[in-house]
Write a protein that holds these residues in place. Structure first.
Motif, PDB file in Angstrom:
ATOM      1  N   SER A   1       7.544   3.910   3.222  1.00  0.00           N
ATOM      2  CA  SER A   1       7.295   2.597   2.628  1.00  0.00           C
ATOM      3  C   SER A   1       5.813   2.244   2.753  1.00  0.00           C
ATOM      4  N   TRP A   2       5.269   2.544   3.921  1.00  0.00           N
ATOM      5  CA  TRP A   2       3.841   2.275   4.150  1.00  0.00           C
ATOM      6  C   TRP A   2       2.970   3.058   3.167  1.00  0.00           C
ATOM      7  N   ALA A   3       3.324   4.319   2.934  1.00  0.00           N
ATOM      8  CA  ALA A   3       2.523   5.159   2.039  1.00  0.00           C
ATOM      9  C   ALA A   3       2.510   4.573   0.629  1.00  0.00           C
ATOM     10  N   ALA A   4       3.688   4.172   0.158  1.00  0.00           N
ATOM     11  CA  ALA A   4       3.758   3.588  -1.185  1.00  0.00           C
ATOM     12  C   ALA A   4       2.973   2.281  -1.232  1.00  0.00           C
ATOM     13  N   ASP A   5       3.126   1.495  -0.187  1.00  0.00           N
ATOM     14  CA  ASP A   5       2.422   0.216  -0.116  1.00  0.00           C
ATOM     15  C   ASP A   5       0.905   0.438  -0.073  1.00  0.00           C
ATOM     16  N   SER A   6       0.484   1.414   0.743  1.00  0.00           N
ATOM     17  CA  SER A   6      -0.949   1.691   0.882  1.00  0.00           C
ATOM     18  C   SER A   6      -1.557   2.040  -0.463  1.00  0.00           C
TER      19      SER A   6
ATOM     20  N   GLU B   1      -0.502   1.284  -3.469  1.00  0.00           N
ATOM     21  CA  GLU B   1      -0.527   0.146  -4.389  1.00  0.00           C
ATOM     22  C   GLU B   1      -1.637  -0.839  -4.017  1.00  0.00           C
ATOM     23  N   ARG B   2      -1.698  -1.176  -2.750  1.00  0.00           N
ATOM     24  CA  ARG B   2      -2.681  -2.180  -2.332  1.00  0.00           C
ATOM     25  C   ARG B   2      -4.097  -1.616  -2.398  1.00  0.00           C
ATOM     26  N   ARG B   3      -4.239  -0.327  -2.063  1.00  0.00           N
ATOM     27  CA  ARG B   3      -5.553   0.317  -2.133  1.00  0.00           C
ATOM     28  C   ARG B   3      -6.068   0.284  -3.568  1.00  0.00           C
ATOM     29  N   ASN B   4      -5.184   0.519  -4.500  1.00  0.00           N
ATOM     30  CA  ASN B   4      -5.572   0.530  -5.902  1.00  0.00           C
ATOM     31  C   ASN B   4      -6.103  -0.845  -6.333  1.00  0.00           C
ATOM     32  N   GLU B   5      -5.433  -1.885  -5.872  1.00  0.00           N
ATOM     33  CA  GLU B   5      -5.900  -3.239  -6.220  1.00  0.00           C
ATOM     34  C   GLU B   5      -7.296  -3.491  -5.654  1.00  0.00           C
ATOM     35  N   LEU B   6      -7.482  -3.120  -4.385  1.00  0.00           N
ATOM     36  CA  LEU B   6      -8.774  -3.374  -3.742  1.00  0.00           C
ATOM     37  C   LEU B   6      -9.873  -2.518  -4.371  1.00  0.00           C
ATOM     38  N   ARG B   7      -9.512  -1.296  -4.729  1.00  0.00           N
ATOM     39  CA  ARG B   7     -10.482  -0.416  -5.365  1.00  0.00           C
ATOM     40  C   ARG B   7     -10.955  -1.028  -6.689  1.00  0.00           C
TER      41      ARG B   7
END
Lengths: 290, 546
Positions: free
Chosen positions: A246-251, A253-259
């Motif tokens: 779950s963390w990997a999927a979340d990471s 998704e959220r990383r993409n937004e911040l990027r």
């Protein structure tokens, strides 16, 4: 990651991200080399930079660091620590980006430069989690779950159900959130205006589908735990892998937004400082000499 | 030209000593057909003679200014015969022009004479093996394109039927079947595009020292600018390169080149006295074509490929990304373009990857998603799992050539896409009776369940707070129907203090169970549901002493 050649593994973002800018390659390679430090306090670098976009990793370094990491990933204590620290990294990056947005609104170049340096440093930590795309022990987990359920199909179904971000993925989020604040929307790199009008009556349906996916994840987590019940070490490993997937999927998704937000901010900075956006490097944003 | 132990290819006409491959090529050379020059180590040489011949071969290669190394090939007396080709059973090796590497390659190829697979094949075809083979050594060709051509001629030499497969670089990937070549056929008007992500080329010594990620300039077709590709890896004189997709509308083999190849095949068949011929060919950056091998075709001309898997069992394989099976008509969604939802409902969406603009089509209720890029954490996969739509990612790009409306079945668990006659509905698991079963869950259902279960059991993990359980008084005022228990999936530690009316049980091989004293015997089986569907069950097992 390329095949081992003369004892070296090569990670080539030039090939996998051919449209990326020099800055994006810099962000990826810097994060890649430093992921052991960022994710497990291991000071050993994960390879060396050949040029912007390409990192060479000696096979023994790869083997030692990934096996060390994989051992740690079986521990709930480390897993919780990893999730906490990467969540904190994202919070720091998000706050830094808010300061960037504020400086952009005020057209304050000095403040923007300072905030962008802090954001870049914070994002490099966030970006280290992009290794989840190929360095997680997925084959081991698949074998483990196949043994638990007695079926490869069931194991794959379970793994797939567990790979759900805790919060809606960034694509779905654009539909679930009624409106973006103008600056945040623009900075996020998400084209809010492209959202089809027809979708406005769909949030309820989307919420229902997302809820079902979350239920599926819970059900398969419970199934895996019930299947391993009575064998403490395996229960612990299943609890860890469930959180990690779950963390990997979340990471991601959220990383993409911040990027997206960071790149938009960097481009704004280039426009304000009359700098070529295709030539800037991470060092430029960090205020370091090249 | 003949060294002490080595025969020039043009003179290697003795099938018994030089093998059928070399003898056939020698015949073609005599007829003026384009065959790369070469040397043959006859089948009757000893290992010591072979070793002694190596310096001569190196000197020959240097005198011929060979740039891209050598290819060492088998030429057995039994190989390439009219009844048995031995195709793929003997080895070929590429090597740099260095004596140790060359000698090792020759020995490896010669060892094929006694390979078990060769013996088994020969026994099956009732062919007597001599146990020896000649070795053919030629300069490696830096091919722009290469492939195989099978052609059938009538007794007057007129071409009847043919099939041609081509790949970028050497023909190895199409010969060994690891890549699908561009397929031309006499029964088709236009070729089926190649599906090639790897290409092989012999490299110069300098290129072979370069690491993965560096660029190599490919031989270009005459009149076109050269283009470059990246090194994936290299070994034994061969570069393995990441193939770039050919420009749309520009086939690898143009009609003029195809026609030249067919004419060459006709001349080769006539020279060898064959009605049906199978040739391996290569085209260099100029307009030069080479015949690398010519042998009788031992089977009929293959039927033309379709754009899709060729039989009922064939499937496109990708990465399983969202479980379940879904079937429906193919519906293409193009990236970077707003995609209308029309047609996506109940369909199999075929896309590169999913972006925000494609979401409306996803929300129209597709049966499944088939994406040609990405992995289990790509956005297409995540969206699919969120929406509960079966999905496979990283599928071959030729899926984009499927005709819209073709009925497909996507298996998101196995990671396959197949053409199907009947669309299948999305399914999860079957509903079963819950009599005598306790449903294990992480949280109590919002409403008392009426699915016939014996009990609901909350999963409790040590270190957390014990789930709320009604005590005796609460249970009496509002009896929990069905009863509620708690399962800790480990034997240690003991459960935290339980409310009045609950008793702790140690269940062998399962853990500890808190169970209402008034609820009767423990359930005999534990199940997990996803919504109403049973996805897992196990028996409770024996109860031990506390």
């Amino acid at each position: 990651m390329e095949a081992v050649w003369n004892g070296i593994l090569t990670c080539d973002y030039e090939r996998t991200r051919p449209q990326a800018s020099r800055l994006e390659w810099d962000l990826y390679t810097t994060s890649l080399i430093s992921w052991p430090t960022i994710l497990m306090d291991d000071p050993r670098p994960y390879g060396r930079l050949r040029r912007a976009g390409i990192v060479d990793i000696p096979e023994p370094t790869h083997r030692d660091l990934t096996s060390t990491w994989h051992r740690q990933l079986a521990s709930l204590r480390y897993t919780d620590h990893l999730i906490a620290r990467t969540t904190r990294d994202r919070t720091v990056a998000r706050a830094a980006l808010d300061r960037v947005d504020d400086a952009r609104r005020r057209q304050d170049v000095d403040d923007l430069t300072r905030a962008l340096a802090a954001t870049t440093a914070a994002f490099i930590r966030v970006n280290a989690t992009h290794i989840v795309n190929w360095l997680l022990p997925e084959q081991h987990w698949e074998r483990l779950l196949t043994g638990i359920f007695g079926s490869s199909d069931t194991a794959l179904t379970c793994l797939s159900a567990l790979q759900l971000p805790a919060a809606p993925g960034h694509i779905l989020a654009t539909y679930l959130q009624p409106r973006h604040p103008p600056v945040a929307a623009a900075a996020s790199g998400v084209v809010a205006t492209a959202r089809p009008q027809a979708s406005t009556d769909r949030p309820a349906d989307l919420h229902a589908r997302r809820t079902r996916a979350a239920s599926r994840r819970e059900a398969w987590t419970t199934a895996a735990l019930l299947a391993t019940a009575g064998t403490d070490t395996v229960v612990t490993e299943v609890r860890a892998l469930s959180r990690l997937l779950s963390w990997a999927a979340d990471s991601e998704e959220r990383r993409n937004e911040l990027r997206g937000r960071l790149l938009a901010a960097a481009h704004a900075w280039c426009a304000l400082t009359n700098t070529d956006r295709n030539q800037i490097t991470a060092a430029d944003l960090l205020g370091e000499p090249r | 030209m003949t060294f002490a132990e080595v025969t020039g290819l043009a003179d290697a006409t003795d099938r018994a000593r030089h093998g059928r491959k070399a003898a056939a090529l020698a015949t073609l050379i005599a007829q003026g057909l384009p065959v790369p020059d070469g040397l043959v180590l006859p089948a009757d040489l000893t290992d010591a003679q072979i070793e002694g011949a190596v310096p001569d071969i190196v000197a020959w290669a240097r005198s011929h200014a060979v740039r891209f190394g050598l290819v060492v090939r088998s030429s057995a007396p039994e190989e390439d015969g009219p009844q048995a080709s031995f195709a793929g059973l003997y080895a070929s090796r590429f090597t740099r022009i260095r004596p140790p590497a060359l000698l090792a390659a020759i020995r490896e190829v010669r060892a094929g004479a006694t390979a078990p697979a060769v013996a088994a094949y020969a026994a099956h075809r009732h062919i007597h093996l001599t146990g020896r083979l000649a070795v053919l050594i030629q300069p490696a060709i830096r091919a722009r394109a290469a492939g195989v051509l099978a052609a059938d001629f009538d007794p007057t030499g007129r071409l009847r039927r043919w099939a041609l497969d081509a790949v970028h670089g050497l023909a190895v990937p199409v010969v060994n079947g690891s890549q699908r070549g561009e397929h031309h056929h006499s029964d088709r008007d236009s070729p089926v595009p190649a599906e090639q992500d790897v290409l092989l080329l012999p490299g110069t010594a300098r290129e072979l020292r370069r690491p993965p990620g560096e660029w190599i300039e490919l031989p270009a077709e005459k009149g076109l600018p050269p283009h470059r590709v990246k090194i994936q890896t290299s070994a034994d004189g061969l570069l393995q390169l990441h193939a770039t997709l050919q420009a749309e509308g520009h086939p690898l083999v143009t009609p003029p080149t195809r026609d030249r190849l067919l004419r060459l095949a006709g001349r080769a068949a006539a020279a060898l006295g064959l009605d049906q011929i199978d040739i391996e060919w290569a085209a260099t950056g100029g307009r030069t074509l080479y015949i690398l091998q010519a042998r009788p075709l031992t089977g009929p001309i293959p039927e033309p490929h379709t754009d899709t898997p060729s039989d009922d069992d064939a499937a496109w394989h990708g990465i399983p990304a969202s479980p379940g099976r879904g079937g429906g008509p193919a519906h293409h969604v193009r990236a970077a373009a707003a995609t209308p939802a029309g047609g996506a409902g109940g369909a199999v969406i075929i896309c590169d990857n999913i972006g925000p603009d494609a979401l409306d089509a996803l929300l129209a209720g597709p049966a499944a998603i088939a994406a040609t890029s990405g992995g289990p954490l790509s956005h297409a996969a995540i969206v699919a799992r969120e929406l509960g739509v079966p999905c496979v990612t990283a599928l071959p790009a030729d899926l984009h050539t499927i005709k819209p409306g073709t009925l497909l079945t996507v298996d998101g668990t196995a990671g396959t896409v197949q053409i199907t006659a009947v669309p299948e509905a999305s399914s999860d698991r079957q509903r079963t009776s819950l009599a005598d079963a306790a449903v294990v869950t992480s949280a109590l259902p919002a409403r008392p369940p009426d699915d016939g279960r014996q009990a609901t059991i909350l999963l409790y993990l040590p270190g957390g707070a014990l789930p709320f359980l009604p005590n005796d008084a609460e249970g009496a005022s509002c009896p929990a129907e069905p009863p509620i228990g708690v399962l800790q999936p480990s034997d240690q530690p003991p459960l935290p203090p339980l409310p009045a009316g609950y008793q702790e049980h140690r269940v062998e091989g399962l853990g500890r169970l808190a169970w209402p004293s008034s609820a009767g015997p423990l359930p005999s089986r534990l199940v997990v549901l996803n919504l109403e569907n049973l996805i897992y069950e196990r028996p409770t097992g024996a109860v031990g002493p506390l």
